[in-house]
Design an enzyme around this catalytic site. Sequence first.
Site, PDB file in Angstrom:
ATOM      1  CE  LYS A   1     -19.981 -16.241   9.526  1.00  0.00           C
ATOM      2  NZ  LYS A   1     -20.380 -15.344  10.606  1.00  0.00           N
TER       3      LYS A   1
ATOM      4  N   GLY B   1     -12.492  -4.208   1.415  1.00  0.00           N
ATOM      5  CA  GLY B   1     -13.874  -3.744   1.589  1.00  0.00           C
ATOM      6  C   GLY B   1     -14.306  -2.820   0.466  1.00  0.00           C
TER       7      GLY B   1
ATOM      8  NE  ARG C   1      -4.308  -1.430   1.877  1.00  0.00           N
ATOM      9  CZ  ARG C   1      -5.234  -1.705   2.776  1.00  0.00           C
ATOM     10  NH1 ARG C   1      -5.016  -1.460   4.042  1.00  0.00           N
ATOM     11  NH2 ARG C   1      -6.385  -2.220   2.406  1.00  0.00           N
TER      12      ARG C   1
ATOM     13  N   GLY D   1      -8.274  -8.582   0.894  1.00  0.00           N
ATOM     14  CA  GLY D   1      -6.989  -8.708   1.573  1.00  0.00           C
ATOM     15  C   GLY D   1      -6.509 -10.146   1.668  1.00  0.00           C
TER      16      GLY D   1
HETATM   17  P1  AMP Z   1     -13.612 -13.504   3.657  1.00  0.00           P
HETATM   18  O1  AMP Z   1     -13.097 -12.456   4.601  1.00  0.00           O
HETATM   19  O2  AMP Z   1     -15.101 -13.672   3.700  1.00  0.00           O
HETATM   20  O3  AMP Z   1     -13.060 -13.393   2.260  1.00  0.00           O
HETATM   21  O4  AMP Z   1     -13.102 -14.874   4.234  1.00  0.00           O
HETATM   22  C1  AMP Z   1     -11.754 -15.247   4.315  1.00  0.00           C
HETATM   23  C2  AMP Z   1     -11.660 -16.344   5.320  1.00  0.00           C
HETATM   24  O5  AMP Z   1     -12.479 -17.412   4.924  1.00  0.00           O
HETATM   25  C3  AMP Z   1     -10.277 -16.907   5.475  1.00  0.00           C
HETATM   26  O6  AMP Z   1      -9.769 -16.522   6.726  1.00  0.00           O
HETATM   27  C4  AMP Z   1     -10.491 -18.409   5.408  1.00  0.00           C
HETATM   28  O7  AMP Z   1      -9.830 -19.103   6.445  1.00  0.00           O
HETATM   29  C5  AMP Z   1     -11.988 -18.552   5.573  1.00  0.00           C
HETATM   30  N1  AMP Z   1     -12.519 -19.781   4.952  1.00  0.00           N
HETATM   31  C6  AMP Z   1     -12.320 -20.215   3.717  1.00  0.00           C
HETATM   32  N2  AMP Z   1     -12.892 -21.408   3.520  1.00  0.00           N
HETATM   33  C7  AMP Z   1     -13.475 -21.762   4.684  1.00  0.00           C
HETATM   34  C8  AMP Z   1     -14.199 -22.897   5.127  1.00  0.00           C
HETATM   35  N3  AMP Z   1     -14.454 -23.935   4.312  1.00  0.00           N
HETATM   36  N4  AMP Z   1     -14.657 -22.914   6.392  1.00  0.00           N
HETATM   37  C9  AMP Z   1     -14.406 -21.872   7.216  1.00  0.00           C
HETATM   38  N5  AMP Z   1     -13.717 -20.762   6.866  1.00  0.00           N
HETATM   39  C10 AMP Z   1     -13.253 -20.711   5.606  1.00  0.00           C
END
Ligand code: AMP
Length: 401
Positions: A203, A379, A37, A356
Site C-alpha cells: 500500500k 520498520g 539477524r 523484511g
Molecule cells: P509491504 O509490507 O508494504 O512492503 O508489502 C509487501 C507485500 O505487498 C507482499 O506481501 C506482497 O504480496 C504485497 N503486494 C505486492 N504487490 C501487490 C499487489 N499488486 N497487490 C496486492 N499485494 C501486493
Amino acid sequence: MELWSIKDIDVEKKRVLIRCDFNVPKDEFGNITDDRRIRAALPTIRYCLDRDCKIILASHFGRPKPGEWNEDRDSLKPVAKRLHSLLKQDIIMANNVVGDDTMELAKNLKEGEILLLENLRYNPGETANDSEFAARLASMADVYINDAFGASHRKHASIFALPEHFPVGKKAAGFLMQKEVNFFDKMVKHPVRPFVAVVGGSKVSGKLQALINLVEKVDKLVIGGGMAFTFLKALGYEVGNSLVEDDLIEDAIKIMDRAKEKGVKFYLPVDVVVAPKFAEDTTVKYLPIQEIPCDWMGLDVGPATNRLFREALNDAQTILWNGPMGVYEMDKFSKGSFMMSHYIAESHATTVVGGGDTADVVQRAGDVDEMTFISTGGGASLELLEGKLLPGVEAVLKSRA
Ligand code: AMP
C-alpha cells in the site's frame, strides 16, 4: 548523524549488556529459518569476548501480549542454541528476564561468559518503556550497547528508558547498529548520483512519508507492487479490482507533481499480470495497464515493465529498494520481484535493500551476495527513510550528550 561507537568507550573486562535483535523467523517445528539477524550481531559480541567482557544479551522475540508467557512460541532458547553453534561456546540461558535468579546469574558472570536473558517482552515493562524495569536491567551491567537496529524505532524500555540509566561514556551503538544507520544516512544525505529509489509493496499508506521524503532526494523514482495502482488510478486508468487507496489519490498526485517540479523521473508499470482472483490456481493474463478488465486485479508487473525498469536502473550509481513488485509469495506473481532483484544485483551501483519482504525476495532470488547492503530492520529502515530520528538512535547520539 554520529553515534557513540562501542570503540569510543572502555569495555575491557566490563559487564556489558548488549541489546540485540534476535527476532528471527521460525517454521512450524520451531526451527530458525533465517539466522541473518543472529549472525549480524556476532561482530559486536566477538569484540566484547576479545576484551574479556562479562556479556549479557537481551532481545525481544515475537509479539507476546504483556504478561503472556508461551514458551514454545516465544522463548529465546532456540536462539541460545544457534548462538552456541555459531560462537562455539556455552551460552547461559536465563529462565526469565529480570527475576532474582537471573540477577544472580548476571552478578556471578565470569570474564568471557555469555548470559542470554529471556524474551524481553515477557515482561510488560518492555513495551511500556517502564523505567523501573529499565532500572533493574541497568543494575545488571556497567555498560549498555544497542545493536538492535531492527527494534530501534520502538520506544521500548530496553531501547529508550534503559540507556537513560547510563552516563555518556558507558553507552554506545554496536557495529551492526552503526552500519545500518551510516548506510541509510549517507545514502539519503550524500548519494552518488544518479540515485534511484525502487519502491513497491502493498500500500501507499505504509510508505507515504518515505515517498514524500524520497522524492526530494532521488533522481528517479520507480514504483511497483500494489501501491502502483493508486498512482495509476490517479492518472485516470481503470485498475479493476486492484489494490487502491482512494483516500490517497490526492497524495499520489502531489508526489507526482512534486517529482515533475524537481525534475525527478517517475516510473510506473506499463503492463501487469492480472487475475480474476487472489489465488495460486487462478488464470492469469499479461495486459497493458490500459486494458485491465474491470473485475480483475493486478498482482505483478508485466514483462514490458520489467524491461522499462531495467532501463531506468541502467545508469544508476545508488539504488535503494524497498518493497516487492508483486505478490511474490505466489509463484505466478513473483517474476517481477525476482527480475528486479536480478537487475539490481547485476548493476554496478551501491545497492541497499530495506524491508523484511524485500530481503526475503533477494534471498529467494539468490542475490544476497551481490547486494552492497541488506538491512536487518524493515520498520526501522523505513522510518530512517522518512527522515525520522529513531528512539534507539537518539539514545546513543553524540550530539545529544
Ligand atoms: P509491504 O509490507 O508494504 O512492503 O508489502 C509487501 C507485500 O505487498 C507482499 O506481501 C506482497 O504480496 C504485497 N503486494 C505486492 N504487490 C501487490 C499487489 N499488486 N497487490 C496486492 N499485494 C501486493
